[in-house]
Design a protein around this motif. Structure first.
Motif, PDB file in Angstrom:
ATOM      1  N   UNK A  70       0.815  -1.221   0.000  1.00 45.69           N
ATOM      2  CA  UNK A  70       0.000   0.000   0.000  1.00 45.69           C
ATOM      3  C   UNK A  70       0.845   1.265   0.000  1.00 45.69           C
ATOM      4  N   UNK A  71       2.156   1.150   0.298  1.00 48.90           N
ATOM      5  CA  UNK A  71       3.028   2.325   0.393  1.00 48.90           C
ATOM      6  C   UNK A  71       4.039   2.390  -0.741  1.00 48.90           C
ATOM      7  N   UNK A  72       3.682   1.870  -1.917  1.00 47.44           N
ATOM      8  CA  UNK A  72       4.675   1.758  -2.972  1.00 47.44           C
ATOM      9  C   UNK A  72       5.122   3.106  -3.536  1.00 47.44           C
ATOM     10  N   UNK A  73       4.456   4.190  -3.155  1.00 47.21           N
ATOM     11  CA  UNK A  73       4.900   5.527  -3.568  1.00 47.21           C
ATOM     12  C   UNK A  73       5.762   6.191  -2.496  1.00 47.21           C
ATOM     13  N   UNK A  74       5.991   5.483  -1.399  1.00 42.80           N
ATOM     14  CA  UNK A  74       6.769   6.041  -0.294  1.00 42.80           C
ATOM     15  C   UNK A  74       8.246   6.136  -0.650  1.00 42.80           C
ATOM     16  N   UNK A  75       8.917   7.152  -0.132  1.00 36.88           N
ATOM     17  CA  UNK A  75      10.352   7.315  -0.338  1.00 36.88           C
ATOM     18  C   UNK A  75      11.182   6.687   0.783  1.00 36.88           C
ATOM     19  N   UNK A  76      10.526   5.977   1.688  1.00 38.71           N
ATOM     20  CA  UNK A  76      11.251   5.351   2.795  1.00 38.71           C
ATOM     21  C   UNK A  76      12.209   4.291   2.270  1.00 38.71           C
ATOM     22  N   UNK A  77      13.409   4.260   2.854  1.00 33.40           N
ATOM     23  CA  UNK A  77      14.424   3.276   2.502  1.00 33.40           C
ATOM     24  C   UNK A  77      15.045   2.691   3.762  1.00 33.40           C
ATOM     25  N   UNK A  78      15.662   1.540   3.605  1.00 31.52           N
ATOM     26  CA  UNK A  78      16.410   0.953   4.707  1.00 31.52           C
ATOM     27  C   UNK A  78      17.519   1.916   5.105  1.00 31.52           C
ATOM     28  N   UNK A  79      17.549   2.288   6.373  1.00 31.27           N
ATOM     29  CA  UNK A  79      18.488   3.307   6.844  1.00 31.27           C
ATOM     30  C   UNK A  79      19.921   2.779   6.857  1.00 31.27           C
ATOM     31  N   UNK A  80      20.875   3.702   6.903  1.00 32.74           N
ATOM     32  CA  UNK A  80      22.281   3.307   6.974  1.00 32.74           C
ATOM     33  C   UNK A  80      22.576   2.579   8.275  1.00 32.74           C
TER      34      UNK A  80
END
Length: 368
Positions: A51-61
């Motif tokens: 449902x969040x495929x437009x999100x810019x969230x990424x696995x953090x460093x």
């Protein structure tokens, strides 16, 4: 590198002993790591459950660094998405996995598999690239995925060509095919295309339905149709030297052994809580590839604490007993049965609705 291999062998041995004794808290690490470093995707596929495929969230460093520390113990690093070719730190993740001696797998829609990215995959020694295609014509591809079919085929062909230029056998190229009513008739044609492009295999999975508008696509309601076209595809794949990795035919189900709930389809005890881990883009860690709920977050805890999260410890204690957790009892990842509607439509209310709309036409009398 030999020492790294020894670490992996000893880790596997430890997990085997832990599993045999239903040990909850362990001093080992996962053998198979699946990472979903982002949920963002440049496609909008009809069967996607994110449902969040437009999100810019990424696995953090931070989460990435904690993950990198245990890679020398793991045999396989599988990178999925979203579209992993959009991940900011993909090259770093591939490099760290390669240096740790992991076998690298990646799934992509192939639309961004341009020249520099093809070079990156070969430089990292990626072992397998699965390109999700789901069609053999531009029209069906556009309907399901919304992208440019010919562009993706060109990228696949150029990846195969680069392997020839470099005289290497990896990555093995696999096409992904999510089988549903609207594309099933094209699987045989895709096998022909795959053979001509230098693709080694096609991985066929039955579409899991998560949306009401997709109910009519479920092969559960089109079983004879699905078997007919699967048999044709088997012949075409054999004729063109392509391995067709597929689920069983609906007509083959009766021949399958019925295993206890806490065993997988081969009758072996479940090893997932000791063997696998699934890391999501926000740092949360799932119990296994089948979901099973959250077992901590790499943004908040060390990897060892996440690996021995109370929920995972409890799953290890119970999974291979007559009284496993509800998530394990209802798991259809390793115990999928094609004639069980829950294997196709996990949501009971959605399954009931599907039976009302399509079950009668399919000759099904039983209500969900």
């Amino acid at each position: 590198m030999q020492y790294v291999q020894n670490m992996k062998d000893l880790n596997d041995l430890a997990n085997t002993v832990y599993m045999a004794n239903n040990v909850g808290r362990v001093n080992s690490f996962p053998e198979f790591i699946t990472v979903m470093p982002l949920v963002k995707c440049n496609y909008s596929c009809v069967m996607c459950a994110e449902s969040e495929r437009d999100s810019n969230k990424e696995l953090s460093e931070l989460a990435l660094s904690r993950l990198e520390g245990i890679l020398p113990f793991a045999r396989t690093l599988f990178i999925t998405g979203g579209e992993p070719l959009m991940y900011t730190h993909l090259e770093r993740l591939l490099k760290k996995g390669s240096e740790a001696g992991c076998e690298l797998w990646m799934v992509t829609n192939g639309s961004l598999l341009t020249g520099s990215r093809r070079e990156m995959l070969l430089d990292a020694g990626v072992a397998k690239v699965k390109i999700s295609l789901d069609a053999a014509t531009s029209q069906t591809y556009r309907k399901i995925r919304g992208g440019n079919f010919l562009k993706v085929l060109t990228n696949v062909g150029k990846l195969a060509e680069l392997k020839l230029i470099r005289d290497v056998t990896q990555p093995a190229i696999q096409l992904g095919f999510v089988a549903m009513r609207s594309n099933m008739a094209e699987l045989g044609k895709l096998a022909v295309i795959a053979g001509n492009l230098g693709v080694e295999s096609i991985y066929v999975s039955t579409c899991t339905i998560h949306h009401e508008h997709m109910l009519g696509e479920s092969l559960y309601f089109h079983q004879e149709y699905a078997d007919h076209h699967m048999l044709k595809a088997i012949e075409m794949a054999r004729a063109h030297g392509v391995l067709l990795e597929r689920p069983p035919l609906f007509s083959e189900i009766e021949a399958q052994a019925v295993a206890p709930l806490y065993h997988d389809r081969t009758g072996n005890p479940c090893r997932e809580p000791w063997k696998t881990i699934f890391v999501r883009y926000d740092g949360t860690v799932n119990l296994c590839c089948g979901g099973g709920g959250s077992c901590g977050n790499l943004n908040e805890s060390s990897f060892f604490d996440v690996w021995n999260h109370p929920a995972r410890v409890k799953a290890r204690l119970l999974v291979n007993t007559p009284d496993p957790l509800p998530a394990c009892r209802s798991c259809f990842t390793v115990k999928q049965t094609a004639t069980n509607i829950s294997s196709h439509i996990p949501n009971p209310e959605l399954a009931r609705l599907g039976m009302e709309r399509f079950g009668k036409a399919a000759g099904m009398k039983e209500a969900v």
